[in-house]
Scaffold this motif. Structure first.
Motif, PDB file in Angstrom:
ATOM      1  N   ASP A  61     -38.284  -4.150  20.680  1.00  0.00           N
ATOM      2  CA  ASP A  61     -37.439  -4.757  19.720  1.00  0.00           C
ATOM      3  C   ASP A  61     -36.249  -3.905  19.429  1.00  0.00           C
ATOM      4  OD1 ASP A  61     -39.312  -6.967  19.496  1.00  0.00           O
ATOM      5  OD2 ASP A  61     -40.082  -6.360  17.703  1.00  0.00           O
ATOM      6  N   LYS A  62     -36.330  -2.418  19.458  1.00  0.00           N
ATOM      7  CA  LYS A  62     -35.422  -1.886  19.230  1.00  0.00           C
ATOM      8  C   LYS A  62     -34.444  -1.525  20.365  1.00  0.00           C
ATOM      9  CE  LYS A  62     -37.465   0.343  14.897  1.00  0.00           C
ATOM     10  NZ  LYS A  62     -37.808   1.544  14.425  1.00  0.00           N
ATOM     11  N   ASP A  63     -34.917  -1.819  21.442  1.00  0.00           N
ATOM     12  CA  ASP A  63     -34.120  -1.410  22.681  1.00  0.00           C
ATOM     13  C   ASP A  63     -32.909  -2.594  22.832  1.00  0.00           C
ATOM     14  OD1 ASP A  63     -35.733   0.488  23.917  1.00  0.00           O
ATOM     15  OD2 ASP A  63     -37.185  -0.629  24.426  1.00  0.00           O
ATOM     16  N   ASN A  64     -31.988  -1.781  23.511  1.00  0.00           N
ATOM     17  CA  ASN A  64     -30.902  -2.564  23.713  1.00  0.00           C
ATOM     18  C   ASN A  64     -30.692  -3.087  25.021  1.00  0.00           C
ATOM     19  OD1 ASN A  64     -27.831  -3.391  24.183  1.00  0.00           O
ATOM     20  ND2 ASN A  64     -27.426  -2.515  22.158  1.00  0.00           N
ATOM     21  N   LEU A  65     -30.509  -4.381  25.179  1.00  0.00           N
ATOM     22  CA  LEU A  65     -30.878  -5.071  26.664  1.00  0.00           C
ATOM     23  C   LEU A  65     -29.745  -4.638  27.493  1.00  0.00           C
ATOM     24  CD1 LEU A  65     -31.571  -8.820  25.852  1.00  0.00           C
ATOM     25  CD2 LEU A  65     -32.600  -7.440  27.419  1.00  0.00           C
ATOM     26  N   GLN A  66     -28.450  -4.407  27.035  1.00  0.00           N
ATOM     27  CA  GLN A  66     -27.192  -4.078  27.864  1.00  0.00           C
ATOM     28  C   GLN A  66     -27.583  -2.602  28.351  1.00  0.00           C
ATOM     29  OE1 GLN A  66     -26.783  -5.640  24.890  1.00  0.00           O
ATOM     30  NE2 GLN A  66     -26.302  -7.710  25.998  1.00  0.00           N
ATOM     31  N   ASP A  67     -28.245  -1.796  27.809  1.00  0.00           N
ATOM     32  CA  ASP A  67     -28.450  -0.308  28.081  1.00  0.00           C
ATOM     33  C   ASP A  67     -29.313  -0.226  29.612  1.00  0.00           C
ATOM     34  OD1 ASP A  67     -26.873   0.943  26.098  1.00  0.00           O
ATOM     35  OD2 ASP A  67     -28.847   1.317  24.795  1.00  0.00           O
ATOM     36  N   TYR A  68     -29.931  -1.232  29.766  1.00  0.00           N
ATOM     37  CA  TYR A  68     -30.795  -1.368  30.935  1.00  0.00           C
ATOM     38  C   TYR A  68     -30.151  -2.320  32.152  1.00  0.00           C
ATOM     39  CZ  TYR A  68     -34.460   0.767  27.955  1.00  0.00           C
ATOM     40  OH  TYR A  68     -34.823   1.808  27.184  1.00  0.00           O
ATOM     41  N   MET A  69     -29.084  -2.828  31.901  1.00  0.00           N
ATOM     42  CA  MET A  69     -28.343  -3.838  32.912  1.00  0.00           C
ATOM     43  C   MET A  69     -27.620  -2.993  34.023  1.00  0.00           C
ATOM     44  SD  MET A  69     -27.074  -6.851  30.332  1.00  0.00           S
ATOM     45  CE  MET A  69     -27.985  -7.671  29.463  1.00  0.00           C
ATOM     46  N   GLY A  70     -27.722  -3.403  35.166  1.00  0.00           N
ATOM     47  CA  GLY A  70     -27.047  -3.005  36.219  1.00  0.00           C
ATOM     48  C   GLY A  70     -25.470  -3.367  36.055  1.00  0.00           C
ATOM     49  N   ARG A  71     -24.742  -2.782  37.161  1.00  0.00           N
ATOM     50  CA  ARG A  71     -23.465  -3.143  37.429  1.00  0.00           C
ATOM     51  C   ARG A  71     -23.126  -4.833  37.509  1.00  0.00           C
ATOM     52  NH1 ARG A  71     -20.556  -1.157  42.372  1.00  0.00           N
ATOM     53  NH2 ARG A  71     -22.004  -2.578  43.174  1.00  0.00           N
ATOM     54  N   THR A  72     -23.887  -5.369  38.132  1.00  0.00           N
ATOM     55  CA  THR A  72     -23.631  -6.783  38.415  1.00  0.00           C
ATOM     56  C   THR A  72     -23.950  -7.405  37.056  1.00  0.00           C
ATOM     57  OG1 THR A  72     -23.948  -6.665  40.694  1.00  0.00           O
ATOM     58  CG2 THR A  72     -24.475  -8.877  39.451  1.00  0.00           C
ATOM     59  N   GLU A  73     -24.988  -7.119  36.591  1.00  0.00           N
ATOM     60  CA  GLU A  73     -25.538  -7.805  35.294  1.00  0.00           C
ATOM     61  C   GLU A  73     -24.431  -7.567  34.085  1.00  0.00           C
ATOM     62  OE1 GLU A  73     -29.632  -8.876  32.678  1.00  0.00           O
ATOM     63  OE2 GLU A  73     -29.540  -7.576  34.449  1.00  0.00           O
ATOM     64  N   LEU A  74     -24.025  -6.427  33.875  1.00  0.00           N
ATOM     65  CA  LEU A  74     -23.118  -6.113  32.902  1.00  0.00           C
ATOM     66  C   LEU A  74     -21.765  -6.778  33.234  1.00  0.00           C
ATOM     67  CD1 LEU A  74     -23.704  -2.132  32.461  1.00  0.00           C
ATOM     68  CD2 LEU A  74     -23.877  -3.903  30.664  1.00  0.00           C
ATOM     69  N   ALA A  75     -21.261  -6.999  34.329  1.00  0.00           N
ATOM     70  CA  ALA A  75     -19.988  -7.684  34.705  1.00  0.00           C
ATOM     71  C   ALA A  75     -20.174  -9.118  34.279  1.00  0.00           C
ATOM     72  CB  ALA A  75     -19.644  -7.530  36.268  1.00  0.00           C
ATOM     73  N   ALA A  76     -21.239  -9.804  34.566  1.00  0.00           N
ATOM     74  CA  ALA A  76     -21.592 -11.228  34.315  1.00  0.00           C
ATOM     75  C   ALA A  76     -21.689 -11.336  32.589  1.00  0.00           C
ATOM     76  CB  ALA A  76     -23.017 -11.612  34.724  1.00  0.00           C
ATOM     77  N   ASN A  77     -22.074 -10.295  31.958  1.00  0.00           N
ATOM     78  CA  ASN A  77     -22.064 -10.590  30.567  1.00  0.00           C
ATOM     79  C   ASN A  77     -20.608 -10.214  30.082  1.00  0.00           C
ATOM     80  OD1 ASN A  77     -25.051 -10.710  28.924  1.00  0.00           O
ATOM     81  ND2 ASN A  77     -25.492  -9.783  30.673  1.00  0.00           N
ATOM     82  N   LEU A  86     -28.043  11.756  39.241  1.00  0.00           N
ATOM     83  CA  LEU A  86     -26.629  10.781  39.111  1.00  0.00           C
ATOM     84  C   LEU A  86     -26.486   9.859  40.241  1.00  0.00           C
ATOM     85  CD1 LEU A  86     -24.116  13.800  38.223  1.00  0.00           C
ATOM     86  CD2 LEU A  86     -25.464  12.293  36.715  1.00  0.00           C
ATOM     87  N   GLU A  87     -26.167   8.744  39.859  1.00  0.00           N
ATOM     88  CA  GLU A  87     -25.863   7.581  40.816  1.00  0.00           C
ATOM     89  C   GLU A  87     -24.688   7.473  41.257  1.00  0.00           C
ATOM     90  OE1 GLU A  87     -28.530   6.283  42.397  1.00  0.00           O
ATOM     91  OE2 GLU A  87     -30.144   7.396  41.442  1.00  0.00           O
ATOM     92  N   GLY A  88     -23.674   8.284  41.184  1.00  0.00           N
ATOM     93  CA  GLY A  88     -22.362   8.274  41.183  1.00  0.00           C
ATOM     94  C   GLY A  88     -21.675   7.132  40.639  1.00  0.00           C
ATOM     95  N   SER A  89     -20.875   6.454  41.698  1.00  0.00           N
ATOM     96  CA  SER A  89     -19.872   5.372  41.097  1.00  0.00           C
ATOM     97  C   SER A  89     -20.837   4.065  40.339  1.00  0.00           C
ATOM     98  CB  SER A  89     -19.145   4.831  42.188  1.00  0.00           C
ATOM     99  OG  SER A  89     -19.892   4.073  43.254  1.00  0.00           O
ATOM    100  N   GLU A  90     -22.060   3.677  40.761  1.00  0.00           N
ATOM    101  CA  GLU A  90     -22.827   2.883  40.164  1.00  0.00           C
ATOM    102  C   GLU A  90     -22.906   3.192  38.682  1.00  0.00           C
ATOM    103  OE1 GLU A  90     -25.612  -0.399  39.423  1.00  0.00           O
ATOM    104  OE2 GLU A  90     -24.114  -0.085  41.180  1.00  0.00           O
ATOM    105  N   ASP A  91     -23.439   4.518  38.469  1.00  0.00           N
ATOM    106  CA  ASP A  91     -23.509   5.009  36.928  1.00  0.00           C
ATOM    107  C   ASP A  91     -22.092   4.946  36.192  1.00  0.00           C
ATOM    108  OD1 ASP A  91     -26.163   5.447  36.916  1.00  0.00           O
ATOM    109  OD2 ASP A  91     -25.805   7.767  37.501  1.00  0.00           O
ATOM    110  N   LEU A  92     -21.031   5.314  36.630  1.00  0.00           N
ATOM    111  CA  LEU A  92     -19.818   5.350  35.972  1.00  0.00           C
ATOM    112  C   LEU A  92     -19.198   3.881  35.834  1.00  0.00           C
ATOM    113  CD1 LEU A  92     -17.776   8.270  37.876  1.00  0.00           C
ATOM    114  CD2 LEU A  92     -19.319   8.185  35.506  1.00  0.00           C
ATOM    115  N   GLU A  93     -19.473   2.928  36.633  1.00  0.00           N
ATOM    116  CA  GLU A  93     -19.186   1.603  36.611  1.00  0.00           C
ATOM    117  C   GLU A  93     -19.953   0.785  35.388  1.00  0.00           C
ATOM    118  OE1 GLU A  93     -18.950  -0.406  40.186  1.00  0.00           O
ATOM    119  OE2 GLU A  93     -16.951   0.395  40.757  1.00  0.00           O
ATOM    120  N   ARG A  94     -21.240   1.327  35.266  1.00  0.00           N
ATOM    121  CA  ARG A  94     -22.106   0.680  34.395  1.00  0.00           C
ATOM    122  C   ARG A  94     -21.612   1.141  32.885  1.00  0.00           C
ATOM    123  NH1 ARG A  94     -27.895   2.578  34.612  1.00  0.00           N
ATOM    124  NH2 ARG A  94     -28.262   0.958  32.982  1.00  0.00           N
ATOM    125  N   ILE A  95     -21.413   2.444  32.866  1.00  0.00           N
ATOM    126  CA  ILE A  95     -20.936   2.927  31.552  1.00  0.00           C
ATOM    127  C   ILE A  95     -19.496   2.403  31.274  1.00  0.00           C
ATOM    128  CG2 ILE A  95     -19.630   4.941  30.395  1.00  0.00           C
ATOM    129  CD1 ILE A  95     -21.457   6.565  31.997  1.00  0.00           C
TER     130      ILE A  95
END
Length: 278
Positions: free
Chosen positions: A185-201, A121-130
């Protein structure tokens, strides 16, 4: 989590001393709030709400984790309070303000427990990504509802509209970005994005929707150019604030795996208290 506060051991003592037993093992939110350095329930409720959102995303019944109860204090005063399980305390601590020394100490304490369970578990980083991932999904749905009214209704138009945003933000189409990151092709890009990248999207889809509405965009072509233009602005912001372009940001652990680990953590935290009753 690299720098564990020296007083994290005192959190361990205080935390265990304040647990209650009545059918379940629980901690009162009003007491845990004080341990985390919050001065009133109004400000602490925001942290409880973040934890609740995480429970919903994980498919965990939040009503069984954070339980609203009327409580009579020693002075006879009645207040609304919450019974919190050990796992709820973990989730709340990880959603707390890490600038508070007490929160940082609690996060370190729970991180030590997670490591003892061999949890990744990466703590707050994991939860913010979710949280950002869920908000991005909602924002994308809202944006697609807006562009449907313009006439973007078939699969090809949707794909072109989506790629307009990716080209603006990443200078690559979604397919090109997947290839660059070694995804299928079947992978979802957002599933592999970090917090900063998800926030940007998330910012990309919400601001594109606002711009389309503000400019009263009526044509499909204008919707494409608007999406790309907004995304290019966010690309510049990411570069300015991180020193890297969005496509250069590190790939993170797959979010479904993070959720699986958190659910595993819930069972282990629950079992810790069950063993304590034997």
């Amino acid at each position: 989590m690299e720098n564990i506060p020296e007083n994290s051991a005192s959190i361990l003592t205080s935390f265990e001393d304040f647990k209650h037993e009545n059918g379940i093992t629980y901690w009162w939110a009003s007491e845990f709030m004080t341990m985390l350095g919050y001065v009133d329930m109004k400000s602490f409720k925001k942290v409880l709400d973040k934890a609740t959102t995480a429970f919903i995303s994980l498919g965990i019944n939040h009503h069984e984790q954070i339980i609203l109860k009327e409580r009579t204090l020693d002075n006879g005063k009645e207040i609304d309070d919450y019974k919190m399980t050990r796992f709820a305390c973990y989730m709340v601590a990880m959603n707390g303000d890490p600038k508070k020394v007490e929160v940082a100490s609690a996060q370190a304490f729970f991180a030590q427990q997670a490591r003892a369970f061999a949890l990744m578990l990466e703590g707050s980083e994991d939860l913010e990504r979710i949280r950002y991932r869920d908000e991005f999904s909602k924002g994308s749905t809202s944006l697609m509802g807006v562009v449907k009214k313009i006439g973007i209704v078939d699969g090809k138009d949707f794909a072109n509209f989506t790629n307009a945003g990716y080209l603006g933000l990443y200078n690559k189409t979604a397919s090109q970005l997947k290839n660059a990151r070694g995804l299928g092709d079947k992978d979802n890009l957002q599933d592999y994005m970090g917090r900063t990248e998800l926030a940007a999207n998330l910012f990309r889809v919400t601001q594109t929707e606002e711009r389309i509405k503000q400019d009263s965009v009526k044509s499909i072509e204008k919707a494409f150019t608007t999406h790309k233009a907004v995304s290019m602005q966010i690309r510049s912001m990411v570069k300015e604030n991180t020193g890297r372009f969005p496509e250069e940001l590190s790939k993170s652990r797959r979010l479904p795996d993070v959720k699986k680990e958190l659910k595993k953590g819930k069972k282990l935290f629950d079992n810790l208290d069950k063993k304590g009753k034997k």
